[in-house]
Design a protein around this motif. Structure first.
Motif, PDB file in Angstrom:
ATOM      1  N   ILE A   8     -24.414 -13.156  46.598  1.00 62.77           N
ATOM      2  CA  ILE A   8     -25.280 -12.229  47.336  1.00 62.77           C
ATOM      3  C   ILE A   8     -26.737 -12.467  46.953  1.00 62.77           C
ATOM      4  N   GLU A   9     -26.982 -12.611  45.640  1.00 64.32           N
ATOM      5  CA  GLU A   9     -28.356 -12.870  45.190  1.00 64.32           C
ATOM      6  C   GLU A   9     -28.869 -14.181  45.757  1.00 64.32           C
ATOM      7  N   ARG A  10     -28.034 -15.224  45.715  1.00 64.89           N
ATOM      8  CA  ARG A  10     -28.452 -16.516  46.258  1.00 64.89           C
ATOM      9  C   ARG A  10     -28.667 -16.405  47.763  1.00 64.89           C
ATOM     10  N   GLY A  11     -27.772 -15.702  48.435  1.00 67.39           N
ATOM     11  CA  GLY A  11     -27.922 -15.517  49.875  1.00 67.39           C
ATOM     12  C   GLY A  11     -29.208 -14.780  50.209  1.00 67.39           C
ATOM     13  N   ASN A  12     -29.495 -13.741  49.435  1.00 66.95           N
ATOM     14  CA  ASN A  12     -30.742 -12.998  49.648  1.00 66.95           C
ATOM     15  C   ASN A  12     -31.952 -13.888  49.391  1.00 66.95           C
ATOM     16  N   ARG A  13     -31.879 -14.687  48.336  1.00 62.84           N
ATOM     17  CA  ARG A  13     -32.996 -15.593  48.008  1.00 62.84           C
ATOM     18  C   ARG A  13     -33.171 -16.631  49.114  1.00 62.84           C
ATOM     19  N   ILE A  14     -32.051 -17.159  49.611  1.00 67.35           N
ATOM     20  CA  ILE A  14     -32.119 -18.141  50.703  1.00 67.35           C
ATOM     21  C   ILE A  14     -32.752 -17.505  51.935  1.00 67.35           C
ATOM     22  N   ARG A  15     -32.333 -16.280  52.267  1.00 67.02           N
ATOM     23  CA  ARG A  15     -32.925 -15.599  53.428  1.00 67.02           C
ATOM     24  C   ARG A  15     -34.416 -15.345  53.216  1.00 67.02           C
ATOM     25  N   GLU A  16     -34.793 -15.000  51.981  1.00 68.33           N
ATOM     26  CA  GLU A  16     -36.206 -14.779  51.665  1.00 68.33           C
ATOM     27  C   GLU A  16     -37.001 -16.074  51.853  1.00 68.33           C
ATOM     28  N   ILE A  17     -36.459 -17.175  51.344  1.00 68.89           N
ATOM     29  CA  ILE A  17     -37.139 -18.472  51.478  1.00 68.89           C
ATOM     30  C   ILE A  17     -37.212 -18.876  52.945  1.00 68.89           C
ATOM     31  N   GLU A  18     -36.124 -18.675  53.695  1.00 71.70           N
ATOM     32  CA  GLU A  18     -36.142 -18.999  55.123  1.00 71.70           C
ATOM     33  C   GLU A  18     -37.192 -18.186  55.852  1.00 71.70           C
ATOM     34  N   SER A  19     -37.314 -16.916  55.484  1.00 73.43           N
ATOM     35  CA  SER A  19     -38.326 -16.055  56.093  1.00 73.43           C
ATOM     36  C   SER A  19     -39.728 -16.573  55.791  1.00 73.43           C
ATOM     37  N   GLN A  20     -39.952 -16.972  54.522  1.00 68.71           N
ATOM     38  CA  GLN A  20     -41.253 -17.520  54.156  1.00 68.71           C
ATOM     39  C   GLN A  20     -41.519 -18.821  54.905  1.00 68.71           C
ATOM     40  N   LEU A  21     -40.494 -19.667  55.016  1.00 66.37           N
ATOM     41  CA  LEU A  21     -40.662 -20.925  55.748  1.00 66.37           C
ATOM     42  C   LEU A  21     -40.981 -20.666  57.217  1.00 66.37           C
ATOM     43  N   ASN A  22     -40.307 -19.687  57.811  1.00 62.21           N
ATOM     44  CA  ASN A  22     -40.585 -19.355  59.206  1.00 62.21           C
ATOM     45  C   ASN A  22     -42.006 -18.837  59.374  1.00 62.21           C
ATOM     46  N   ALA A  23     -42.456 -18.041  58.397  1.00 63.75           N
ATOM     47  CA  ALA A  23     -43.840 -17.540  58.451  1.00 63.75           C
ATOM     48  C   ALA A  23     -44.832 -18.697  58.326  1.00 63.75           C
ATOM     49  N   HIS A  24     -44.554 -19.631  57.406  1.00 69.29           N
ATOM     50  CA  HIS A  24     -45.426 -20.798  57.258  1.00 69.29           C
ATOM     51  C   HIS A  24     -45.389 -21.666  58.510  1.00 69.29           C
ATOM     52  N   LYS A  25     -44.215 -21.786  59.093  1.00 66.51           N
ATOM     53  CA  LYS A  25     -44.076 -22.588  60.314  1.00 66.51           C
ATOM     54  C   LYS A  25     -44.911 -21.967  61.436  1.00 66.51           C
ATOM     55  N   ALA A  26     -44.807 -20.646  61.560  1.00 63.64           N
ATOM     56  CA  ALA A  26     -45.592 -19.957  62.587  1.00 63.64           C
ATOM     57  C   ALA A  26     -47.086 -20.141  62.332  1.00 63.64           C
TER      58      ALA A  26
END
Length: 104
Positions: free
Chosen positions: A56-74
């Motif tokens: 769960i922690e890793r999944g949450n961290r992955i989702r957090e990183i994906e969110s940051q990557l999407n923000a950087h991509k935007a």
């Protein structure tokens, strides 16, 4: 007075007692094995909970990183569009052909 017991009855009684003691020994072994299995089961359940928690922690961290990557991509896409607009604007030069021509 004590009742007299025949030797055969006494031997039968001893055999019966020994058989019951053997059954008790087997039951003790079974109970010990059951307790050991119960402890292993509890330990495995705890391990599973730790793994779930880590997952769960890793999944949450992955989702957090994906969110940051999407923000950087935007952000990158927006900057790219802005650079493209700047580039297009810099290429457009006003045509003042009337100012370069001399009437004469």
């Amino acid at each position: 007075m004590m009742a007299s017991v025949s030797k055969k009855d006494f031997e039968d009684f001893k055999v019966s007692i020994n058989a019951k003691l053997m059954k008790l020994d087997k039951l003790d072994i079974i109970l010990a094995n059951q307790n050991e299995l119960s402890l292993k089961f509890v330990s495995l359940k705890a391990d599973i909970e730790v793994i779930k928690s880590d997952g769960i922690e890793r999944g949450n961290r992955i989702r957090e990183i994906e969110s940051q990557l999407n923000a950087h991509k935007a952000s990158c896409e927006l900057l790219s569009k802005e650079l493209l607009l700047i580039n297009l604007k810099s290429r457009k030069k006003p045509h003042h052909s009337w100012s370069t021509k001399r009437k004469g």
